[in-house]
Design a protein around this motif. Structure first.
Motif, PDB file in Angstrom:
ATOM      1  N   ALA A 139      48.714   7.116  98.858  1.00  0.00           N
ATOM      2  CA  ALA A 139      49.285   7.288 100.191  1.00  0.00           C
ATOM      3  C   ALA A 139      49.937   5.991 100.673  1.00  0.00           C
ATOM      4  N   ALA A 140      49.289   4.859 100.373  1.00  0.00           N
ATOM      5  CA  ALA A 140      49.856   3.567 100.768  1.00  0.00           C
ATOM      6  C   ALA A 140      51.179   3.312 100.052  1.00  0.00           C
ATOM      7  N   LEU A 141      51.239   3.639  98.761  1.00  0.00           N
ATOM      8  CA  LEU A 141      52.474   3.439  98.003  1.00  0.00           C
ATOM      9  C   LEU A 141      53.599   4.306  98.572  1.00  0.00           C
ATOM     10  N   ALA A 142      53.281   5.541  98.899  1.00  0.00           N
ATOM     11  CA  ALA A 142      54.294   6.431  99.463  1.00  0.00           C
ATOM     12  C   ALA A 142      54.809   5.892 100.794  1.00  0.00           C
ATOM     13  N   GLU A 143      53.909   5.385 101.636  1.00  0.00           N
ATOM     14  CA  GLU A 143      54.313   4.845 102.937  1.00  0.00           C
ATOM     15  C   GLU A 143      55.139   3.573 102.765  1.00  0.00           C
ATOM     16  N   LEU A 144      54.719   2.724 101.823  1.00  0.00           N
ATOM     17  CA  LEU A 144      55.440   1.475 101.574  1.00  0.00           C
ATOM     18  C   LEU A 144      56.852   1.768 101.063  1.00  0.00           C
ATOM     19  N   THR A 145      56.966   2.733 100.170  1.00  0.00           N
ATOM     20  CA  THR A 145      58.267   3.106  99.615  1.00  0.00           C
ATOM     21  C   THR A 145      59.178   3.677 100.698  1.00  0.00           C
ATOM     22  N   ALA A 146      58.602   4.546 101.565  1.00  0.00           N
ATOM     23  CA  ALA A 146      59.389   5.151 102.640  1.00  0.00           C
ATOM     24  C   ALA A 146      59.899   4.108 103.623  1.00  0.00           C
ATOM     25  N   ALA A 147      59.124   3.031 103.793  1.00  0.00           N
ATOM     26  CA  ALA A 147      59.522   1.965 104.714  1.00  0.00           C
ATOM     27  C   ALA A 147      60.504   0.992 104.075  1.00  0.00           C
ATOM     28  N   GLY A 148      60.733   1.128 102.771  1.00  0.00           N
ATOM     29  CA  GLY A 148      61.647   0.227 102.084  1.00  0.00           C
ATOM     30  C   GLY A 148      61.093  -1.171 101.923  1.00  0.00           C
ATOM     31  N   CYS A 149      59.778  -1.298 101.832  1.00  0.00           N
ATOM     32  CA  CYS A 149      59.126  -2.609 101.703  1.00  0.00           C
ATOM     33  C   CYS A 149      58.485  -2.743 100.324  1.00  0.00           C
ATOM     34  N   ASP A 150      58.362  -3.974  99.870  1.00  0.00           N
ATOM     35  CA  ASP A 150      57.722  -4.232  98.579  1.00  0.00           C
ATOM     36  C   ASP A 150      56.334  -4.826  98.721  1.00  0.00           C
ATOM     37  N   THR A 151      55.996  -5.348  99.918  1.00  0.00           N
ATOM     38  CA  THR A 151      54.741  -6.073 100.098  1.00  0.00           C
ATOM     39  C   THR A 151      54.052  -5.634 101.382  1.00  0.00           C
ATOM     40  N   ALA A 152      52.714  -5.581 101.337  1.00  0.00           N
ATOM     41  CA  ALA A 152      51.922  -5.233 102.518  1.00  0.00           C
ATOM     42  C   ALA A 152      50.689  -6.132 102.593  1.00  0.00           C
ATOM     43  N   VAL A 153      50.151  -6.246 103.782  1.00  0.00           N
ATOM     44  CA  VAL A 153      48.898  -6.982 103.995  1.00  0.00           C
ATOM     45  C   VAL A 153      47.727  -6.029 103.783  1.00  0.00           C
ATOM     46  N   VAL A 154      46.721  -6.491 103.070  1.00  0.00           N
ATOM     47  CA  VAL A 154      45.496  -5.720 102.881  1.00  0.00           C
ATOM     48  C   VAL A 154      44.471  -6.209 103.898  1.00  0.00           C
ATOM     49  N   VAL A 155      43.871  -5.241 104.640  1.00  0.00           N
ATOM     50  CA  VAL A 155      42.962  -5.577 105.737  1.00  0.00           C
ATOM     51  C   VAL A 155      41.563  -5.044 105.434  1.00  0.00           C
ATOM     52  N   HIS A 156      40.561  -5.888 105.632  1.00  0.00           N
ATOM     53  CA  HIS A 156      39.165  -5.470 105.481  1.00  0.00           C
ATOM     54  C   HIS A 156      38.384  -5.979 106.686  1.00  0.00           C
ATOM     55  N   ASP A 157      37.684  -5.081 107.359  1.00  0.00           N
ATOM     56  CA  ASP A 157      36.931  -5.433 108.575  1.00  0.00           C
ATOM     57  C   ASP A 157      37.801  -6.149 109.595  1.00  0.00           C
ATOM     58  N   GLY A 158      39.065  -5.730 109.666  1.00  0.00           N
ATOM     59  CA  GLY A 158      39.969  -6.287 110.664  1.00  0.00           C
ATOM     60  C   GLY A 158      40.656  -7.570 110.264  1.00  0.00           C
ATOM     61  N   HIS A 159      40.303  -8.137 109.093  1.00  0.00           N
ATOM     62  CA  HIS A 159      40.879  -9.403 108.660  1.00  0.00           C
ATOM     63  C   HIS A 159      41.833  -9.204 107.491  1.00  0.00           C
ATOM     64  N   GLY A 160      42.930  -9.958 107.491  1.00  0.00           N
ATOM     65  CA  GLY A 160      43.807  -9.961 106.342  1.00  0.00           C
ATOM     66  C   GLY A 160      43.107 -10.627 105.169  1.00  0.00           C
ATOM     67  N   VAL A 161      43.016  -9.927 104.045  1.00  0.00           N
ATOM     68  CA  VAL A 161      42.292 -10.489 102.897  1.00  0.00           C
ATOM     69  C   VAL A 161      43.187 -10.656 101.674  1.00  0.00           C
ATOM     70  N   GLY A 162      44.443 -10.249 101.772  1.00  0.00           N
ATOM     71  CA  GLY A 162      45.325 -10.409 100.631  1.00  0.00           C
ATOM     72  C   GLY A 162      46.635  -9.689 100.844  1.00  0.00           C
ATOM     73  N   LEU A 163      47.524  -9.846  99.886  1.00  0.00           N
ATOM     74  CA  LEU A 163      48.807  -9.161  99.885  1.00  0.00           C
ATOM     75  C   LEU A 163      48.866  -8.258  98.660  1.00  0.00           C
ATOM     76  N   VAL A 164      49.485  -7.111  98.815  1.00  0.00           N
ATOM     77  CA  VAL A 164      49.622  -6.178  97.692  1.00  0.00           C
ATOM     78  C   VAL A 164      51.073  -5.727  97.618  1.00  0.00           C
ATOM     79  N   GLY A 165      51.611  -5.649  96.411  1.00  0.00           N
ATOM     80  CA  GLY A 165      52.974  -5.207  96.213  1.00  0.00           C
ATOM     81  C   GLY A 165      53.035  -3.780  95.700  1.00  0.00           C
ATOM     82  N   ALA A 166      54.198  -3.188  95.804  1.00  0.00           N
ATOM     83  CA  ALA A 166      54.376  -1.819  95.308  1.00  0.00           C
ATOM     84  C   ALA A 166      54.072  -1.756  93.815  1.00  0.00           C
TER      85      ALA A 166
END
Length: 471
Positions: free
Chosen positions: A436-463
């Protein structure tokens, strides 16, 4: 007839209900003070009425006047309700993290609502307190309630909440647990109970883990109406006069995840639909009670209703997006792309006070390491190496974007990066499904997203990483 002449007579006199939520070996009873059953739906009804009455007595608020306040929502609703009953106009200034339900409630009472960014230093002219004060000064007949420093705030609880608890428990209460926001509830209630018990009652403050009250670094947190945020650029972080620190025996830091999962459990297991600060308080109360025996009695304050947060804390999509739910392990999850050991490391991000040149150096280093040359941006950290919360990520910058801006003469290396940020990167919680995240990222035309755990940014993930995860 069993009737009331005014809605104002229905403020306070809230019930105590014993919590059945089990604890490992807990024998001490825990009773919850259901403040959401007050007329306006929160513990702030009490100081709302008291502050207006005192302003009327002193002449600070006159017929036809305007009540002005800066608040996360509940005090504004209490003031707006009382003002409506008494014929005053109300203007309320709120931070943008306040729930949509709170804003709608204020408008329903006829209040004028002004929403401003919440993550500002205290000295900023647009900080909600400074703006509210300015509105009151510039409005004919305006009166600034200023709950943080108004003695009528804790006095309301000294006169009503404390005596109610003492009477309801027949003087058996031994521990009071309450969140600390302005400090009025815990200070007034705690002072009365200490005096009534000759100092025997112990008063415990429940606090979001990053709040400065309990020793946190002041970073933003997700529980509304509790704790104290401290912007890294704030110079003088004076605590509210309404908070009488000497009344409080102990402050317990409580993680957002624990608080939010607690209120979801209370709703489903006990039928108690309460807000996030109630989860903070109940989590602390259960920890306190676990160390006590059956002869002791804990009272915990539940400040407001969960109906104010249906779009947030009780919304599975919101909880997943902010990393507070673990998700369905039967499917590949976004969090699988960020190993658990890496979640403790700070998310790489640009400080919004850095320059374009510094940002380019960081982005080129990422490109050389084989990582996507894009980074989120946020305020400089209070403590070195700490993880930013998702609430702090103000925008993003990419190597391609900044290099093009330099080449076109639209940016200079010495420019602040804050002037050249794009919209914040998309973000996904660790418990969200990777497909689902990949589909949303692709629809937004983005290659990178922030990964959040317990409200904190914990990393970056690419398509590409999500595709690899999905096989």
């Amino acid at each position: 007839m069993d009737v009331h002449e005014s809605l104002l007579e229905l403020i306070g006199n809230t019930p105590l209900v014993r919590l059945r939520t089990p604890g490992a070996g807990r024998t001490a009873p825990v009773y919850a003070k259901l403040e959401y059953l007050s007329a306006g739906g929160s513990v702030k009804d009490r100081p709302g009425l008291r502050m207006i009455e005192e302003a009327e007595r002193s002449g600070a608020l006159r017929p036809g006047g305007t009540v002005v306040e800066a608040t996360s929502g509940n005090t504004g609703a209490g003031l707006a309700m009382v003002a409506a009953a008494k014929g005053y106009r109300t203007v309320v200034v709120l931070p943008d993290k306040s729930s949509a339900e709170k804003i709608a409630t204020l408008r329903a009472y006829g209040a004028e609502v002004v929403v401003r960014p919440g993550g500002l230093p205290l000295e900023d002219p647009e900080h909600i307190v400074n703006l509210a004060r300015r509105i009151a000064e510039q409005t004919p007949g305006g009166w600034f309630a200023q709950q943080y420093d108004n003695p009528a705030n804790p006095d309301a609880h000294y006169r009503t909440t404390g005596p109610e608890i003492w009477r309801q428990t027949e003087g058996r209460v031994t521990h009071l647990v309450s969140c600390v926001g302005t400090g009025g509830t815990i200070s007034g209630t705690g002072r009365f109970l200490k005096e009534a018990s000759d100092g025997a009652v112990r008063v415990i403050g429940a606090d979001p883990a990053s709040s400065v009250y309990s020793g946190g670094d002041g970073r933003p947190y997700f529980v509304e109406a509790a704790g104290r945020f401290r912007h890294p650029e704030t110079i003088d972080d004076s605590w509210p006069v309404s908070f009488h620190r000497e009344v409080v025996d102990e402050l317990l830091p409580i993680a957002d995840r624990d608080a939010l999962l607690t209120i979801r459990r209370l709703a489903r297991e006990e039928g108690l639909l309460v807000g996030g600060s109630s989860g903070t308080a109940v989590t602390a109360a259960l920890r306190v009670a676990a160390e006590l025996g059956p002869e002791q009695l804990v009272v915990v304050m539940l400040p407001d209703s969960g109906r104010q947060y249906l779009s947030k804390y009780f919304n599975d999509d919101w909880m997943l997006r902010n990393g507070f739910l673990d998700g369905d392990a039967a499917h590949p999850l976004v969090g699988d792309a960020v190993p658990a050991e890496l979640r403790e490391r700070p998310l790489p991000y640009l400080h919004h006070r850095s320059t374009v040149g510094q940002a380019l150096d960081a982005l080129r280093a990422r490109a050389a390491a084989g990582a996507d040359p894009v980074l989120p941006a946020g305020p400089a950290p209070v403590a070195p190496g700490r993880q930013p919360t998702a609430l702090e990520l103000l925008g993003a910058a990419s190597l391609e974007q900044l290099a093009a801006a330099l080449a076109q003469g639209k940016a200079a290396p010495t420019d602040p990066i804050a002037d050249h940020l794009t919209a914040p990167l998309p973000r996904f919680g660790t418990g969200e499904r990777a497909d689902a995240a990949l589909a949303e990222l692709t629809a937004a035309g983005c290659d990178t997203a922030v990964v959040v755990h317990d409200g904190h940014g914990v990393g970056l993930v690419g398509a590409a990483e999500l595709k690899a995860l999905l096989g």
